[in-house]
Design an enzyme around this catalytic site. Structure first.
Site, PDB file in Angstrom:
ATOM      1  N   GLU A   1      -6.345  -2.005  10.953  1.00  0.00           N
ATOM      2  CA  GLU A   1      -7.675  -1.391  10.949  1.00  0.00           C
ATOM      3  C   GLU A   1      -7.597   0.048  11.469  1.00  0.00           C
ATOM      4  OE1 GLU A   1     -10.303  -2.580   9.640  1.00  0.00           O
ATOM      5  OE2 GLU A   1      -9.643  -4.649   9.289  1.00  0.00           O
TER       6      GLU A   1
ATOM      7  N   ARG B   1       7.636   4.990  -0.659  1.00  0.00           N
ATOM      8  CA  ARG B   1       7.086   4.951   0.685  1.00  0.00           C
ATOM      9  C   ARG B   1       5.600   5.290   0.627  1.00  0.00           C
ATOM     10  NH1 ARG B   1      10.949   2.468   1.793  1.00  0.00           N
ATOM     11  NH2 ARG B   1      12.427   2.763   3.534  1.00  0.00           N
TER      12      ARG B   1
ATOM     13  N   HIS C   1       5.564  -4.662   0.067  1.00  0.00           N
ATOM     14  CA  HIS C   1       6.861  -3.998   0.220  1.00  0.00           C
ATOM     15  C   HIS C   1       8.008  -4.973  -0.053  1.00  0.00           C
ATOM     16  CE1 HIS C   1       8.858  -0.344   2.371  1.00  0.00           C
ATOM     17  NE2 HIS C   1       9.658  -0.845   1.438  1.00  0.00           N
TER      18      HIS C   1
END
Length: 336
Positions: free
Chosen positions: A273, A240, A298
């Site tokens: 952003e 993670r 991921h």
């Protein structure tokens, strides 16, 4: 009594497999949510006895919209996207699917380390330049023989153990730190246990992160920890994003202490952003990063077989917990 299971993301083309596994006492409804559970109409939420989600967060304000809810199933290993405190306050069981994608994620972590340590990314990155100086051997701090390195594993669960076996097969010495693992488990596969995280870091030429994201592991690997790694270490994160301080990683890489990194996970996914400095440099193809960084979205878990496993094991877990009253893959509400 008919029980209603809601799968809000519409992940599969039908519910035939789920229906076969859960049985005739269960009605399965699919939604078409693209971003969040907030897209679900209240009328659908009010029917659900159980909820199955893959990518979507399940925060407290959404749990409150499900008056009948008894089970929340996260269709994956990590369960940090579910507000377990809010679920526990309502007596709702939270489950995960811990035994899918083990081989895929373990392989991906080791493959990232190998690609960086054997210069695969270096030569891939530099061959865009037609200069004759780019054709041939290029000395680089990330390149090193596997047999002279220690592959350090943070979190020795299913994936960490699978990664340890694969790293050993490539010649690495393997060490790990996992305070939750009973004594003796390391002896079965011939790896070295470290008593502290600092001990692991000090010997890890490759640090591969495989622990879950909890209140104790969030921000666990920061600048202090990265500087404890040996000079020219490689950092791999397929767990993670928030476990690793990516801004600190950029600093120690730019200074040259960490030679390279492989990141399948980021603190915010997809990136928004302001984009982390390391990712911005990567996107701008800054030369100092040649051969030093792999970023993937991921997807370490992904194979068609892993997707099949997610579906099957999710349905089996939901049957066990909702229909049969078992505690299969139930996460204790007071766990970290």
């Amino acid at each position: 009594m008919t029980l209603t299971v809601l799968e809000p993301e519409g992940l599969y083309p039908d519910t035939s497999l789920e229906q076969r596994i859960m049985g005739p006492s269960v009605r399965i409804l699919q939604g078409a949510c693209k971003a969040s559970l907030a897209e679900l109409p209240d009328a659908l939420c009010e029917q659900a006895d159980a909820l199955m989600t893959l990518r979507m967060a399940v925060p407290a304000e959404q749990i409150a919209r499900f008056p009948k809810l008894r089970v929340i199933l996260r269709m994956g290993v990590g369960y940090d996207r579910v507000d377990r405190a809010a679920a526990a306050a309502r007596g709702i069981k939270v489950c995960n699917v811990p035994d899918y994608g083990t081989q895929e994620v373990a392989e991906f972590a080791v493959l990232m380390a190998l690609a960086l340590r054997r210069g695969l990314t270096l030569y891939h990155d530099t061959q865009r330049d037609p200069s004759p100086a780019r054709w041939g051997v290029m000395p680089h701090p990330a390149v090193r023989r596997q047999e002279v390195q220690t592959f350090g594993i943070l979190g020795m669960g299913r994936i960490g153990t699978a990664a340890a076996l694969r790293a050993k097969a490539f010649g690495y010495r393997v060490a790990f730190f996992d305070p939750a693992l009973p004594n003796g488990a390391d002896r079965a596969i011939g790896v070295t246990r470290c008593r502290t995280l600092d001990e692991l870091l000090a010997k890890s030429d490759v640090l591969s992160i495989h622990c879950p994201l909890t209140r104790n592991t969030r921000g666990l690997i920061g600048e202090r920890e990265l500087r404890l790694l040996p000079q020219d270490a490689v950092v791999i994160n397929t767990a993670r994003g928030p476990i690793l301080d990516i801004e600190a990683l950029e600093r120690v890489m730019r200074e040259g202490h960490v030679a390279a990194a492989g990141l399948d996970v980021l603190p915010v996914e997809p990136p928004a952003e302001p984009v982390p400095a390391l990712l911005r440099a990567y996107r701008d193809r800054e030369e100092w990063l040649n051969g030093r960084l792999i970023v993937t979205p991921h997807i370490a878990f992904h194979t068609p077989q892993a997707w099949d496993d997610i579906r099957l094991k999710s349905a089996e877990t939901m049957r066990d917990v909702l229909v049969e009253g078992l505690n299969t893959n139930v996460i204790p509400p007071d766990s970290d």
